[in-house]
Scaffold this motif. Sequence first.
Motif, short mmCIF file in Angstrom:
data_model
loop_
_atom_site.label_atom_id
_atom_site.label_comp_id
_atom_site.label_asym_id
_atom_site.label_seq_id
_atom_site.Cartn_x
_atom_site.Cartn_y
_atom_site.Cartn_z
N LEU A 164 -18.92 -69.89 -19.85
CA LEU A 164 -17.82 -68.91 -19.66
C LEU A 164 -16.50 -69.45 -20.22
N LYS A 165 -16.36 -70.78 -20.19
CA LYS A 165 -15.11 -71.37 -20.73
C LYS A 165 -15.13 -71.44 -22.26
N GLY A 166 -16.26 -71.10 -22.87
CA GLY A 166 -16.32 -71.12 -24.33
C GLY A 166 -17.06 -72.34 -24.88
N ASN A 167 -17.70 -73.12 -23.96
CA ASN A 167 -18.34 -74.36 -24.42
C ASN A 167 -19.86 -74.30 -24.42
N GLY A 168 -20.43 -73.10 -24.52
CA GLY A 168 -21.89 -72.99 -24.58
C GLY A 168 -22.39 -73.38 -25.97
N PRO A 169 -23.73 -73.44 -26.12
CA PRO A 169 -24.30 -73.89 -27.40
C PRO A 169 -23.84 -73.07 -28.62
N ALA A 170 -23.59 -71.77 -28.43
CA ALA A 170 -23.27 -70.96 -29.62
C ALA A 170 -21.96 -70.18 -29.50
N ASN A 171 -21.12 -70.46 -28.48
CA ASN A 171 -19.88 -69.65 -28.31
C ASN A 171 -19.05 -69.62 -29.58
N LYS A 172 -18.81 -70.81 -30.15
CA LYS A 172 -17.88 -70.88 -31.28
C LYS A 172 -18.45 -70.14 -32.47
N LYS A 173 -19.76 -70.33 -32.68
CA LYS A 173 -20.41 -69.67 -33.82
C LYS A 173 -20.35 -68.14 -33.68
N ARG A 174 -20.61 -67.65 -32.47
CA ARG A 174 -20.60 -66.19 -32.27
C ARG A 174 -19.21 -65.61 -32.59
N LEU A 175 -18.17 -66.25 -32.06
CA LEU A 175 -16.82 -65.69 -32.29
C LEU A 175 -16.42 -65.84 -33.75
N GLU A 176 -16.78 -66.97 -34.36
CA GLU A 176 -16.45 -67.14 -35.79
C GLU A 176 -17.11 -66.04 -36.62
N THR A 177 -18.39 -65.75 -36.30
CA THR A 177 -19.11 -64.72 -37.08
C THR A 177 -18.42 -63.37 -36.94
N LYS A 178 -18.04 -63.02 -35.70
CA LYS A 178 -17.40 -61.72 -35.48
C LYS A 178 -16.00 -61.67 -36.13
N ARG A 179 -15.27 -62.81 -36.06
CA ARG A 179 -13.93 -62.81 -36.68
C ARG A 179 -14.04 -62.67 -38.19
N LYS A 180 -15.03 -63.36 -38.76
CA LYS A 180 -15.22 -63.31 -40.22
C LYS A 180 -15.60 -61.88 -40.65
N ALA A 181 -16.47 -61.26 -39.87
CA ALA A 181 -16.90 -59.89 -40.20
C ALA A 181 -15.68 -58.95 -40.16
N GLN A 182 -14.80 -59.18 -39.20
CA GLN A 182 -13.62 -58.33 -39.04
C GLN A 182 -12.76 -58.39 -40.31
N THR A 183 -12.63 -59.59 -40.86
CA THR A 183 -11.80 -59.73 -42.07
C THR A 183 -12.57 -59.28 -43.31
N ASP A 184 -13.79 -59.84 -43.48
CA ASP A 184 -14.53 -59.57 -44.72
C ASP A 184 -14.86 -58.09 -44.87
N HIS A 185 -15.09 -57.42 -43.74
CA HIS A 185 -15.54 -56.02 -43.84
C HIS A 185 -14.44 -55.02 -43.48
#
Length: 311
Positions: free
Chosen positions: A272-293
């Motif tokens: 919940l604090k953002g330190n799970g195995p894939a938290n950073k990757k998930r948010l990076e993917t969504k942020r990148k999609a927001q810009t690229d698309h």
Amino acid sequence: MNHDKFLEYVQAENKVEPKDMMPDDYRKLLVRQISQHAHSEVVGMLPEANWITRAPSLRRKMALLAKIQDEAGHGLYLYAATETLGNGEIAADRDTTYNDMLAGKAKYSSIFNYPALSWADIGAIGWLVDGAAIMNQVMLMGNSYGPYSRAMVRICKEESFHQRQGYEILMTLCRGTKEQKELAQDALNRFWWPALMMFGPNDEASPNSQKSMNYRVKRESNDSLRQRFIDVTVPQAEFLGLKIPDEQLKWNEERQHYDFGELPWDEFMEVLKGNGPANKKRLETKRKAQTDHAWVKEAAIAFAAKQKAEV
Ligand code: BYC
């Protein structure tokens, strides 16, 4: 309608509709929960999308694609339901709620911060993750806010197909080679506890439950839904010939429920604090999609404006 009358109204099983008077804290509770539910649907597409190109047959690929598209649709109904709650003072528009998620201010379900490492994980996600989601969402069909409750009816029908496609993947693996059965067991080992954590903290550690129950948004507690999920899922695991990774799991004749071990709550808090195995990757993917698309959104807005001008 004053606050007491509103409580009486929802507790008598009446539905609240977007233009009805409602207390601010009811509105805020719903914006928080429905938008977080929407974020879970669209972030939840990522672990499974990772396997579209590697699905073992055309049939599996088509089913997985259809399932992931359904999740996008669920996100759409839920963002639309959230938007009905905006009132000038409380923001509920999609850009605001979505940007809160991208900024890490709004949550999405903890389960989607775990990676899908093997094809068996796609089976485990359908069986356990969609299975847990249905358990929670069937309860939410009876919630007091009309648009949320109606969205849940349709979503539950689709989730039921998702759960079955996952279980069927695992049935095939469990009837296959020794290596295939081991893959299925490994997926269950990794997804069991995270799936149980989807129901949220224990009741005594759940700050939102009381208000949510009073307002008839939540109809059952986190612990009672978790118990029901365990009770229905254990026989399904036995049918597959898989072992649930909990040494303390045991049928309790007196309670008529399974007893189970303590959940790894420290891990839940870290996720919940953002330190799970894939938290950073998930948010990076969504942020990148927001810009690229961004161009897709701009094109859709321009097209809609052109159509409106032509009418
Ligand atoms: N993960 O007071 P509590 C799907 C937060 S997707 C993250 O018990 P509440 C699918 C909670 O938000 C379906 N956070 O809260 C999609 C709160 O923090 P905030 C997902 C969690 O709201 C793609 C704090 O902990 N389903 O099916 O009364 C592919 C304290 O908790 C979690 C939904 O979203 C968690 N697991 O109860 C496959 C259901 N648990 O918000 C499948 C809708 C708790 O105060 N949501 N938190 O900062 C709900 O029913 C309720 O919000 C919850 C929590 C039962 C989850």
